[in-house]
Design an enzyme around this catalytic site. Structure first.
Site, PDB file in Angstrom:
ATOM      1  N   SER A   1       0.774  -1.292  -0.013  1.00 33.52           N
ATOM      2  CA  SER A   1      -0.119   0.003  -0.030  1.00 33.52           C
ATOM      3  C   SER A   1       0.762   1.112   0.047  1.00 33.52           C
ATOM      4  CB  SER A   1      -0.802  -0.043   1.238  1.00 33.52           C
ATOM      5  OG  SER A   1      -1.915   0.933   1.315  1.00 33.52           O
TER       6      SER A   1
ATOM      7  N   ASP B   1      10.128   4.993 -10.414  1.00 32.55           N
ATOM      8  CA  ASP B   1       9.711   5.529 -11.697  1.00 32.55           C
ATOM      9  C   ASP B   1      10.505   6.859 -11.970  1.00 32.55           C
ATOM     10  OD1 ASP B   1       7.941   3.505 -11.791  1.00 32.55           O
ATOM     11  OD2 ASP B   1       6.170   4.416 -11.975  1.00 32.55           O
TER      12      ASP B   1
ATOM     13  N   LYS C   1      -0.967  -4.328  -2.962  1.00 25.92           N
ATOM     14  CA  LYS C   1      -2.087  -3.940  -2.529  1.00 25.92           C
ATOM     15  C   LYS C   1      -2.174  -2.487  -2.850  1.00 25.92           C
ATOM     16  CE  LYS C   1      -5.183  -2.402   0.626  1.00 25.92           C
ATOM     17  NZ  LYS C   1      -5.686  -0.893   0.559  1.00 25.92           N
TER      18      LYS C   1
END
Length: 547
Positions: free
Chosen positions: A295, A306, A320
């Protein structure tokens, strides 16, 4: 009876007749304009509550219906009753009201590991090693009382008083303390220290309301000590508040860098950007994750990866990535309903698959069970031991924002540098003695008998860390305790696990004399991911990934 024209039995019969008539009317309506699923549900509940042959618990009936409905949706849409909501929110809100002690249950006795610094117990003179044997004159020692029951007696409204009876080593008579309860912080930051010159280490166990402030305080403290590079440990961090994850990621990224976005069927895309005012936008960053990182941890890790801001080390994260909206119900209970998905800046969906029916419309409870056993499946397939056991189709390839490196979607965040799970020192014998509390009990007994000696001999943790060794006396006591707990001795497995046992015992002693940072300083000497992070920084690996 009196002036009433009907007795009670007659009135009941009339009521039931009216109920049946109402049901019939509803049935007629349902066949016409009001033929809706919600009407059907109302009729079923009404009929069961009023007409069923035996009495029913209407509240429980409704709760079960809600639970069963949510089970058909996804693994993270859940129902919590009022008590569960309160317990669930405490760790994330960052505080609760109580007496302020870290404790351990040892042989039916509450042993104070550490009083919270400047907390209510420390202020009245309660010390590490004290045993709390009674609360408000009610014995809690030797009476087989559950930990939850004991905690409920110790906790209470702020400024309320509780009387504690304490047994202290070296003092013949019991001691009595009146403690005024207060708000007690629940810290989300486990450890912060300089792991090597110029490299800091920070470990976060959850993302709560106070996490950004805790992190910033630790970061600035380490920067004053000369920190240039940072190892951020999110291993085992199951997540928490979205805002806390966004604030943490903001510390590493530049202005207008996308941190995460959410999108769902009824929820339009929402983008969350960095403000550009972070305090660690320059300097090498290594993020540690494992299969239990989930999460909010995945949001931070995905953003760092990224944007090519740092190197991710460890194993593929849990996956999640569903956004839950809390819906408060009138009785204090709550539904957490999934309304959207999390996506990383490169467009990867964090959520691992959970819909396996042919039409993809529902999961069903069998599929939810399969979803929750995913980690076991990963282990059985060898993914936790070998990177080449993980295969991604080309459709799951994405490109990072700065360097165009290939990263993968499909659920969870795949690290840049894989570290297999360490199984070399874990044996059945080790698992059994840990499960029976043997390691903790041995540590507590040693601390109780040597606390003053240790504090006088090792004024600073650095001296303890360098010179202290777990001796034969501690190991002999451990084996005796294991035998008492009916754990069958296995010499081969004991020898195999001995280095790990010694490290754990030393770390627990360090924790009880100092705090959690010192515990992790000891434990991290055997943590493969931490050691690999140091190699990444020291051996030029970082620069080969972040060119």
């Amino acid at each position: 009876m009196g002036d009433h024209p009907f007795d009670i039995d007659t009135m009941k019969k009339i009521f039931i007749t009216l109920c049946i008539s109402a049901l019939c009317a509803l049935s007629v309506q349902a066949q016409g304009l009001a033929n809706t699923p919600i009407r059907k549900l109302q009729m079923a509940e009404f009929a069961i509550t009023n007409l069923y042959v035996d009495s029913v618990d209407e509240k429980r009936l409704v709760e079960e219906a809600i639970i069963r409905m949510l089970a058909q949706l996804d693994p993270h849409s859940t129902y919590s009753d009022a008590d569960e909501v309160k317990k669930m929110n405490e760790p994330l809100q960052g505080n609760f009201e109580g007496i302020g002690v870290q404790f351990q249950m040892i042989e039916d006795t509450l042993l104070v590991v550490q009083p919270v610094s400047n907390g209510p117990s420390e202020k009245v003179g309660i010390l590490a090693g004290d045993r709390i044997v009674a609360v408000n004159d009610t014995a809690i020692a030797g009476v087989k009382m559950s930990t939850e029951d004991i905690m409920s007696r110790l906790r209470g409204p702020k400024n309320s008083e509780v009387k504690l009876t304490i047994v202290r080593r070296g003092v013949n008579e019991p001691l009595y303390f009146n403690v005024k309860r207060d708000k007690i912080p629940i810290l989300s930051l486990d450890a912060s220290y300089m792991i090597q010159p110029c490299t800091g280490y920070i470990r976060i166990n959850r993302f709560g309301a106070t996490t950004p402030d805790e992190f910033l305080t630790a970061l600035k403290s380490l920067q004053k000590l000369g920190m240039k590079d940072l190892i951020l440990d999110l291993q085992g961090n199951g997540g928490g508040y979205l805002n806390a994850a966004i604030d943490l990621a903001n510390e590493f990224l530049e202005q207008r860098d996308l941190i995460v976005y959410t999108e769902g069927r009824s929820a339009r895309r929402s983008n969350f950007y960095a403000k550009g005012n972070g305090n660690f936008r320059v300097g090498r960053l290594v993020v540690l994750v494992d299969e239990y990182s989930a999460s909010a941890s995945e949001i931070v890790t995905g953003a760092v990866q990224d944007w090519d801001r740092g190197v991710v080390v460890g194993r593929r994260t849990f996956g999640k990535g569903l956004v839950q909206r809390p819906i408060d119900l009138p009785d204090g209970s709550m539904i957490r309903l999934t309304v959207a998905r999390y996506y990383t800046p490169a467009g990867r969906c964090i959520q691992k698959p959970y819909k396996t029916t042919d039409d993809g419309t529902t999961t069903g409870e069998d599929n939810l069970e399969k979803y929750h056993s995913d980690l076991l499946e990963r282990y059985n397939h060898g993914e936790l031991m070998h990177a080449d056991s993980i295969h991604f189709p080309d459709s799951l390839k994405y490109q990072t924002k700065q360097l165009g490196r290939t990263v993968y979607g499909g659920g969870g965040i795949m690290p840049d540098f894989f570290v297999p799970i360490d199984t070399t020192q874990y044996t059945d014998y080790h698992r059994n003695i840990v499960a029976k509390g043997v390691v903790i009990k041995t540590t507590m007994r040693y601390i109780e008998g040597h606390r003053k000696e240790l504090q006088e001999k090792y004024k600073k943790f650095s001296s303890f860390n360098e010179k202290f060794e777990v001796g034969d006396d501690i190991l002999t006591d451990l084996l005796a305790t294991a035998e008492k707990e009916k754990v069958t001795f296995d010499e081969k497995q004991y020898t195999q696990s001995l280095p790990l046992l010694k490290t754990q015992l030393k770390a627990l002693i360090a924790r009880d004399i100092w705090d959690m940072s010192e515990y992790y300083q000891v434990m991290n000497t055997t943590n493969r991911s931490v050691q690999q992070a140091l190699k990444v920084l020291n051996d030029g690996i970082y620069e080969t990934i972040i060119r």
